[in-house]
Design a protein around this motif. Sequence first.
Motif, PDB file in Angstrom:
ATOM      1  N   LYS A  13       0.825  -1.211   0.000  1.00 48.99           N
ATOM      2  CA  LYS A  13       0.000   0.000   0.000  1.00 48.99           C
ATOM      3  C   LYS A  13       0.858   1.260   0.000  1.00 48.99           C
ATOM      4  O   LYS A  13       0.560   2.239  -0.697  1.00 48.99           O
ATOM      5  CB  LYS A  13      -0.943   0.005   1.210  1.00 48.99           C
ATOM      6  CG  LYS A  13      -1.874   1.220   1.253  1.00 48.99           C
ATOM      7  CD  LYS A  13      -2.851   1.136   2.391  1.00 48.99           C
ATOM      8  CE  LYS A  13      -3.947   0.117   2.130  1.00 48.99           C
ATOM      9  NZ  LYS A  13      -4.928   0.633   1.105  1.00 48.99           N
ATOM     10  N   ALA A  25       2.424   1.650  -3.570  1.00 47.69           N
ATOM     11  CA  ALA A  25       1.377   1.969  -4.538  1.00 47.69           C
ATOM     12  C   ALA A  25       0.844   3.382  -4.310  1.00 47.69           C
ATOM     13  O   ALA A  25       0.558   4.114  -5.271  1.00 47.69           O
ATOM     14  CB  ALA A  25       0.247   0.947  -4.447  1.00 47.69           C
ATOM     15  N   TRP A  34      -0.122  -5.877  -5.744  1.00 46.34           N
ATOM     16  CA  TRP A  34      -0.150  -4.804  -6.736  1.00 46.34           C
ATOM     17  C   TRP A  34      -0.921  -5.171  -7.994  1.00 46.34           C
ATOM     18  O   TRP A  34      -1.534  -4.306  -8.617  1.00 46.34           O
ATOM     19  CB  TRP A  34       1.278  -4.465  -7.165  1.00 46.34           C
ATOM     20  CG  TRP A  34       2.056  -3.630  -6.213  1.00 46.34           C
ATOM     21  CD1 TRP A  34       1.586  -2.867  -5.187  1.00 46.34           C
ATOM     22  CD2 TRP A  34       3.486  -3.454  -6.233  1.00 46.34           C
ATOM     23  NE1 TRP A  34       2.625  -2.228  -4.561  1.00 46.34           N
ATOM     24  CE2 TRP A  34       3.798  -2.570  -5.174  1.00 46.34           C
ATOM     25  CE3 TRP A  34       4.507  -3.958  -7.022  1.00 46.34           C
ATOM     26  CZ2 TRP A  34       5.117  -2.179  -4.913  1.00 46.34           C
ATOM     27  CZ3 TRP A  34       5.803  -3.578  -6.762  1.00 46.34           C
ATOM     28  CH2 TRP A  34       6.111  -2.692  -5.713  1.00 46.34           C
ATOM     29  N   THR A  35      -0.876  -6.431  -8.385  1.00 42.14           N
ATOM     30  CA  THR A  35      -1.320  -6.809  -9.737  1.00 42.14           C
ATOM     31  C   THR A  35      -2.605  -7.622  -9.787  1.00 42.14           C
ATOM     32  O   THR A  35      -3.158  -7.796 -10.876  1.00 42.14           O
ATOM     33  CB  THR A  35      -0.216  -7.610 -10.459  1.00 42.14           C
ATOM     34  OG1 THR A  35       0.091  -8.783  -9.694  1.00 42.14           O
ATOM     35  CG2 THR A  35       1.049  -6.775 -10.628  1.00 42.14           C
ATOM     36  N   LYS A  36      -3.093  -8.096  -8.666  1.00 41.57           N
ATOM     37  CA  LYS A  36      -4.289  -8.954  -8.668  1.00 41.57           C
ATOM     38  C   LYS A  36      -5.472  -8.239  -8.008  1.00 41.57           C
ATOM     39  O   LYS A  36      -5.319  -7.574  -6.986  1.00 41.57           O
ATOM     40  CB  LYS A  36      -4.004 -10.263  -7.923  1.00 41.57           C
ATOM     41  CG  LYS A  36      -2.880 -11.089  -8.532  1.00 41.57           C
ATOM     42  CD  LYS A  36      -3.255 -11.643  -9.901  1.00 41.57           C
ATOM     43  CE  LYS A  36      -2.073 -12.376 -10.544  1.00 41.57           C
ATOM     44  NZ  LYS A  36      -1.606 -13.507  -9.731  1.00 41.57           N
ATOM     45  N   GLU A  37      -6.637  -8.434  -8.598  1.00 39.79           N
ATOM     46  CA  GLU A  37      -7.862  -7.867  -8.007  1.00 39.79           C
ATOM     47  C   GLU A  37      -8.122  -8.490  -6.640  1.00 39.79           C
ATOM     48  O   GLU A  37      -8.441  -7.785  -5.682  1.00 39.79           O
ATOM     49  CB  GLU A  37      -9.043  -8.112  -8.947  1.00 39.79           C
ATOM     50  CG  GLU A  37     -10.403  -7.716  -8.390  1.00 39.79           C
ATOM     51  CD  GLU A  37     -10.546  -6.216  -8.193  1.00 39.79           C
ATOM     52  OE1 GLU A  37     -11.450  -5.816  -7.434  1.00 39.79           O
ATOM     53  OE2 GLU A  37      -9.783  -5.454  -8.788  1.00 39.79           O
ATOM     54  N   SER A  59      -6.676  -5.031  -2.132  1.00 37.24           N
ATOM     55  CA  SER A  59      -5.644  -4.088  -1.710  1.00 37.24           C
ATOM     56  C   SER A  59      -5.567  -2.946  -2.715  1.00 37.24           C
ATOM     57  O   SER A  59      -5.250  -3.157  -3.886  1.00 37.24           O
ATOM     58  CB  SER A  59      -4.284  -4.794  -1.611  1.00 37.24           C
ATOM     59  OG  SER A  59      -3.260  -3.875  -1.280  1.00 37.24           O
ATOM     60  N   TYR A  60      -5.868  -1.749  -2.246  1.00 35.36           N
ATOM     61  CA  TYR A  60      -5.833  -0.549  -3.089  1.00 35.36           C
ATOM     62  C   TYR A  60      -5.118   0.559  -2.331  1.00 35.36           C
ATOM     63  O   TYR A  60      -5.060   0.514  -1.098  1.00 35.36           O
ATOM     64  CB  TYR A  60      -7.262  -0.118  -3.457  1.00 35.36           C
ATOM     65  CG  TYR A  60      -7.845  -0.959  -4.555  1.00 35.36           C
ATOM     66  CD1 TYR A  60      -7.711  -0.574  -5.890  1.00 35.36           C
ATOM     67  CD2 TYR A  60      -8.501  -2.144  -4.267  1.00 35.36           C
ATOM     68  CE1 TYR A  60      -8.234  -1.361  -6.908  1.00 35.36           C
ATOM     69  CE2 TYR A  60      -9.012  -2.946  -5.278  1.00 35.36           C
ATOM     70  CZ  TYR A  60      -8.887  -2.544  -6.596  1.00 35.36           C
ATOM     71  OH  TYR A  60      -9.390  -3.344  -7.597  1.00 35.36           O
ATOM     72  N   LYS A  87      -3.975   0.547  -6.547  1.00 36.43           N
ATOM     73  CA  LYS A  87      -3.030  -0.155  -7.395  1.00 36.43           C
ATOM     74  C   LYS A  87      -2.015   0.864  -7.923  1.00 36.43           C
ATOM     75  O   LYS A  87      -2.316   2.052  -8.056  1.00 36.43           O
ATOM     76  CB  LYS A  87      -3.739  -0.831  -8.571  1.00 36.43           C
ATOM     77  CG  LYS A  87      -4.758  -1.882  -8.163  1.00 36.43           C
ATOM     78  CD  LYS A  87      -4.144  -3.021  -7.369  1.00 36.43           C
ATOM     79  CE  LYS A  87      -5.187  -4.094  -7.055  1.00 36.43           C
ATOM     80  NZ  LYS A  87      -4.641  -5.121  -6.109  1.00 36.43           N
ATOM     81  N   ASP A 121       2.614   0.244 -15.049  1.00 27.46           N
ATOM     82  CA  ASP A 121       2.147  -1.051 -15.527  1.00 27.46           C
ATOM     83  C   ASP A 121       3.352  -1.946 -15.831  1.00 27.46           C
ATOM     84  O   ASP A 121       4.216  -1.573 -16.619  1.00 27.46           O
ATOM     85  CB  ASP A 121       1.316  -0.853 -16.790  1.00 27.46           C
ATOM     86  CG  ASP A 121       0.702  -2.134 -17.312  1.00 27.46           C
ATOM     87  OD1 ASP A 121       0.596  -3.112 -16.542  1.00 27.46           O
ATOM     88  OD2 ASP A 121       0.343  -2.167 -18.508  1.00 27.46           O
ATOM     89  N   HIS A 131       3.746  -2.624 -12.517  1.00 30.96           N
ATOM     90  CA  HIS A 131       3.968  -2.135 -11.160  1.00 30.96           C
ATOM     91  C   HIS A 131       5.270  -1.358 -11.130  1.00 30.96           C
ATOM     92  O   HIS A 131       6.057  -1.389 -12.106  1.00 30.96           O
ATOM     93  CB  HIS A 131       4.022  -3.302 -10.159  1.00 30.96           C
ATOM     94  CG  HIS A 131       4.978  -4.381 -10.538  1.00 30.96           C
ATOM     95  ND1 HIS A 131       6.361  -4.217 -10.550  1.00 30.96           N
ATOM     96  CD2 HIS A 131       4.782  -5.670 -10.951  1.00 30.96           C
ATOM     97  CE1 HIS A 131       6.947  -5.324 -10.931  1.00 30.96           C
ATOM     98  NE2 HIS A 131       6.010  -6.237 -11.194  1.00 30.96           N
TER      99      HIS A 131
END
Length: 272
Positions: free
Chosen positions: A96, A99, A147-150, A166-167, A169, A173, A175
């Motif tokens: 977090k 990001a 970072w990369t998975k919903e 986790s937001y 993101k 791109d 990450h």
Amino acid sequence: MDFGVSTFVTDEGIGPAALGRALEERGFESLFLAEHTHIPASRETPWPGGAELPRHYYRTLDPFVALAAAAAATGRLKVGTGIALVIQRDPIILAKEVASLDLVSGGRAILGVGAGWNREEMRNHGTDPRTRMRLLRERVLAVKELWTKEEAEFHGEFVDFDPVFSYPKPVQDPHPPVLVGGSGPTTFDRVVEFGDGWMPILGRGTEDLPAQIKELRDRAGRYVPVSVFGVVPKAEIVAGLEEAGVDRVLFNLPTEPEAETLARLDRMAELF
């Protein structure tokens, strides 16, 4: 080749916002900050850099708070850790933090990672120094999942969580780049498996840097960017690093008050 600085931002030197502005005004590409959450008073673990641990190690600001201040004061400067002590950080919080930094900076965050050297410091965070490399691996892999998975989940020896949201993101791109520090016998294993670049300290295991860079890129089967930090700002050193295939040079910037720092940055900028 890009040029930045690696430094310790403390309560006794130039502030992060002023430093960020000064770097961007002089054409530097990046700012990388060191991390120590604290320094145990025992001082049992030898410092790799010499006999006496410098004062600035004791007084570092949190790198992500300082980098956010630098990012807010600039528009182009890349902001990274050199290095973040991942083995002392909860991976969900770390994901977090980075990001969030990437979001507020508009996609300028870089995560330099390592396992550190101070065993007493690690133990105060509940980390067993004997297993710190395995812990580092799992935490970085877990951060990338977050970072990369919903709905991210991770099940390992040290990190274990069921699906979570986790937001935010990251903006970048897929990450922010993860640069792996160190130059030990197993460092390239980590770079190849979960790194987006290699970031050694100049002079600590980098005696044959051109051959090392070639070996790393051959092993990886891809172009691995190399950033070298702790560089003494001398023209002949910069020329040698460029010839070796280095992509980013990070000059060592001593921790000093603002006036002294600005004068030093003026001299450094003449090299590029």
